[in-house]
Design a protein around this motif. Structure first.
Motif, PDB file in Angstrom:
ATOM      1  N   MET A   1      88.920  30.654  33.408  1.00  0.00           N
ATOM      2  CA  MET A   1      88.413  31.967  33.816  1.00  0.00           C
ATOM      3  C   MET A   1      87.097  32.328  33.423  1.00  0.00           C
ATOM      4  N   ILE A   2      86.265  32.919  34.255  1.00  0.00           N
ATOM      5  CA  ILE A   2      84.980  33.285  34.010  1.00  0.00           C
ATOM      6  C   ILE A   2      84.886  34.822  34.386  1.00  0.00           C
ATOM      7  N   TRP A   3      83.837  35.583  33.946  1.00  0.00           N
ATOM      8  CA  TRP A   3      83.546  36.809  34.674  1.00  0.00           C
ATOM      9  C   TRP A   3      82.426  36.810  35.370  1.00  0.00           C
ATOM     10  N   PHE A   4      82.628  37.216  36.653  1.00  0.00           N
ATOM     11  CA  PHE A   4      81.343  37.132  37.726  1.00  0.00           C
ATOM     12  C   PHE A   4      80.833  38.538  37.804  1.00  0.00           C
ATOM     13  N   THR A   5      79.532  38.774  37.837  1.00  0.00           N
ATOM     14  CA  THR A   5      78.903  39.921  38.125  1.00  0.00           C
ATOM     15  C   THR A   5      78.107  39.954  39.199  1.00  0.00           C
ATOM     16  N   GLU A   6      77.958  40.731  40.386  1.00  0.00           N
ATOM     17  CA  GLU A   6      76.985  40.943  41.120  1.00  0.00           C
ATOM     18  C   GLU A   6      76.338  42.387  40.751  1.00  0.00           C
ATOM     19  N   TYR A   7      75.098  42.103  40.549  1.00  0.00           N
ATOM     20  CA  TYR A   7      74.332  43.318  40.127  1.00  0.00           C
ATOM     21  C   TYR A   7      73.885  44.109  41.542  1.00  0.00           C
ATOM     22  N   TRP A   8      74.425  45.276  41.387  1.00  0.00           N
ATOM     23  CA  TRP A   8      74.275  46.041  42.648  1.00  0.00           C
ATOM     24  C   TRP A   8      72.677  46.662  42.598  1.00  0.00           C
ATOM     25  N   THR A   9      72.433  46.910  41.302  1.00  0.00           N
ATOM     26  CA  THR A   9      71.066  47.638  40.913  1.00  0.00           C
ATOM     27  C   THR A   9      70.584  46.871  39.724  1.00  0.00           C
ATOM     28  N   GLU A  10      69.613  47.231  39.126  1.00  0.00           N
ATOM     29  CA  GLU A  10      69.429  46.794  37.553  1.00  0.00           C
ATOM     30  C   GLU A  10      70.320  47.453  36.769  1.00  0.00           C
ATOM     31  N   ASN A  11      71.008  48.381  37.113  1.00  0.00           N
ATOM     32  CA  ASN A  11      71.773  49.164  36.013  1.00  0.00           C
ATOM     33  C   ASN A  11      73.395  49.288  36.380  1.00  0.00           C
ATOM     34  N   VAL A  12      73.699  48.751  37.412  1.00  0.00           N
ATOM     35  CA  VAL A  12      75.084  48.906  37.589  1.00  0.00           C
ATOM     36  C   VAL A  12      75.573  47.656  38.530  1.00  0.00           C
ATOM     37  N   GLY A  13      76.922  47.069  38.362  1.00  0.00           N
ATOM     38  CA  GLY A  13      77.342  46.045  39.051  1.00  0.00           C
ATOM     39  C   GLY A  13      78.840  46.006  39.289  1.00  0.00           C
ATOM     40  N   LEU A  14      79.241  44.883  40.017  1.00  0.00           N
ATOM     41  CA  LEU A  14      80.771  44.810  40.095  1.00  0.00           C
ATOM     42  C   LEU A  14      80.991  43.445  39.360  1.00  0.00           C
ATOM     43  N   THR A  15      81.736  43.738  38.444  1.00  0.00           N
ATOM     44  CA  THR A  15      82.421  42.420  37.554  1.00  0.00           C
ATOM     45  C   THR A  15      84.005  42.022  37.894  1.00  0.00           C
ATOM     46  N   VAL A  16      84.224  40.778  38.126  1.00  0.00           N
ATOM     47  CA  VAL A  16      85.595  40.413  38.607  1.00  0.00           C
ATOM     48  C   VAL A  16      85.832  39.195  37.604  1.00  0.00           C
ATOM     49  N   LYS A  17      86.846  39.130  37.070  1.00  0.00           N
ATOM     50  CA  LYS A  17      87.486  37.923  36.487  1.00  0.00           C
ATOM     51  C   LYS A  17      87.869  36.763  37.728  1.00  0.00           C
ATOM     52  N   ALA A  18      87.450  35.628  37.329  1.00  0.00           N
ATOM     53  CA  ALA A  18      87.641  34.721  38.478  1.00  0.00           C
ATOM     54  C   ALA A  18      87.658  33.161  38.001  1.00  0.00           C
ATOM     55  N   ASP A  19      88.430  32.485  38.749  1.00  0.00           N
ATOM     56  CA  ASP A  19      88.271  30.829  38.680  1.00  0.00           C
ATOM     57  C   ASP A  19      87.003  30.461  39.751  1.00  0.00           C
ATOM     58  N   GLN A  20      86.252  29.683  39.087  1.00  0.00           N
ATOM     59  CA  GLN A  20      85.195  29.083  40.309  1.00  0.00           C
ATOM     60  C   GLN A  20      85.812  27.886  41.036  1.00  0.00           C
ATOM     61  N   VAL A  21      85.980  28.270  42.316  1.00  0.00           N
ATOM     62  CA  VAL A  21      86.572  27.144  43.096  1.00  0.00           C
ATOM     63  C   VAL A  21      85.339  26.140  43.588  1.00  0.00           C
ATOM     64  N   LYS A  22      84.314  26.699  43.988  1.00  0.00           N
ATOM     65  CA  LYS A  22      83.246  25.669  44.616  1.00  0.00           C
ATOM     66  C   LYS A  22      81.982  26.498  44.577  1.00  0.00           C
ATOM     67  N   LYS A  23      81.102  25.447  44.256  1.00  0.00           N
ATOM     68  CA  LYS A  23      79.618  26.039  44.307  1.00  0.00           C
ATOM     69  C   LYS A  23      78.729  25.012  44.677  1.00  0.00           C
ATOM     70  N   ILE A  24      77.903  25.232  45.781  1.00  0.00           N
ATOM     71  CA  ILE A  24      77.155  24.558  46.509  1.00  0.00           C
ATOM     72  C   ILE A  24      75.763  25.081  46.795  1.00  0.00           C
ATOM     73  N   ARG A  25      74.634  24.274  46.826  1.00  0.00           N
ATOM     74  CA  ARG A  25      73.396  24.586  47.260  1.00  0.00           C
ATOM     75  C   ARG A  25      73.054  24.234  48.422  1.00  0.00           C
ATOM     76  N   SER A  26      73.100  25.088  49.679  1.00  0.00           N
ATOM     77  CA  SER A  26      73.001  24.531  50.917  1.00  0.00           C
ATOM     78  C   SER A  26      71.391  24.433  51.248  1.00  0.00           C
ATOM     79  N   LYS A  27      71.120  24.282  52.190  1.00  0.00           N
ATOM     80  CA  LYS A  27      69.512  24.460  52.643  1.00  0.00           C
ATOM     81  C   LYS A  27      68.993  25.465  52.453  1.00  0.00           C
TER      82      LYS A  27
END
Ligand code: AG3
Length: 274
Positions: free
Chosen positions: A1-27
């Protein structure tokens, strides 16, 4: 498990505990799929949460249904962005619809959604649906006077989505609509992204005669308070008695007749931004 954060602004975000299922870089972007105890699987593009199994119905229902109800007979619908398929699924709940075009710039988003989000992407291969892997801005150039409803299901106005929030783009949307066509766009959070929100509203106003803003509560988007802007030249999109009897027939979990009837009741601070 990891903790993932989306930073909504420089000062606040949404943090969730998660398993990383897939990560790719598309075009075009980095595509991340997480599996979280709280929200089920989450689709994240360039660090921004696009959709989660748990709350996607709120966004997709609220994006699609008001415009489709206000149109007297929506047959041809275009979705720009929305490669996950959630908006297409909602559009197809309206029996008048004969064809849905989905214009998504990044094919990888569609493939990932089909693999990891079957309940969201389930209708992408419906015979009424035609998928175009193209830039929405260029796609519209070749279609004049064709659609009844155009739905902008884009990400935040950064990177590839930036052009989708500009006046020139809304002009193209307007000329691709029939005379009584309606467009609707997701237009960000009036609380945390006031500038994006008011810019989108201003630019849409320059192009269409009737414009309305409505809100929905989406837990995984910045601040939770999310806006949609709907517009038409010919149809008075503020009349929420229109086709209200059809709402009961729609199988929805968030959208309902009382939400439709009060669609445009806005908090005072949001009215003041407009
Ligand atoms: N499109 C709107 C996502 C915006 C979210 N923004 C953010 N998390 N900062 C969603 C696409 C789903 N079909």
């Amino acid at each position: 498990m990891i903790w993932f954060t989306e930073y909504w602004t420089e000062n606040v975000g949404l943090t969730v505990k998660a398993d990383q299922v897939k990560k790719i870089r598309s075009k075009y972007q980095e595509i991340l799929v997480l599996d979280t105890p709280q929200f089920g699987k989450m689709l994240i593009l360039d660090g921004l949460v696009q959709t989660t199994e748990k709350d996607e119905f709120i966004y997709h229902e609220m994006l699609a249904h008001p415009a489709l109800l206000m149109h007297p007979n929506p047959e041809r619908v275009l979705v720009i962005g929305g490669g996950d398929g959630g908006t297409v699924r909602e559009v197809l709940k309206h029996s008048s619809v004969k064809e849905v075009h989905l214009c998504e710039i990044d094919e990888e988003v569609i493939l990932i959604s089909e693999k990891y989000f079957p309940s969201i992407s389930e209708k992408l291969r419906d015979p009424k649906v035609k998928i175009f892997i193209e830039d929405g801005n260029e796609f519209l150039q070749e279609r004049q006077n064709y659609y009844d409803v155009i739905i902008m299901d884009s990400s935040d106005p950064v990177g590839a989505s930036e052009v989708l929030f500009r006046e020139e783009f809304y002009r193209k949307v307007k000329s691709s609509l029939r005379h009584d066509g309606i467009m609707v766009a997701q237009t960000e959070s009036p609380v945390l992204q006031e500038e994006y929100f008011s810019k989108a509203y201003r630019e849409i106003r320059k192009v269409f005669r009737n414009v309305g803003v409505y809100l929905a509560y989406i837990p995984t988007y910045p601040s939770g308070m999310w806006s949609f802007t709907i517009a038409s030249d010919f149809i008075d999109i503020t009349d929420t008695t229109r086709n209200i009897e059809k709402v009961k027939e729609l199988k929805t979990k968030y959208f309902c007749d009382s939400i439709y009837a009060c669609l445009f009741s806005l908090p005072r601070f949001v009215q003041d931004i407009l």
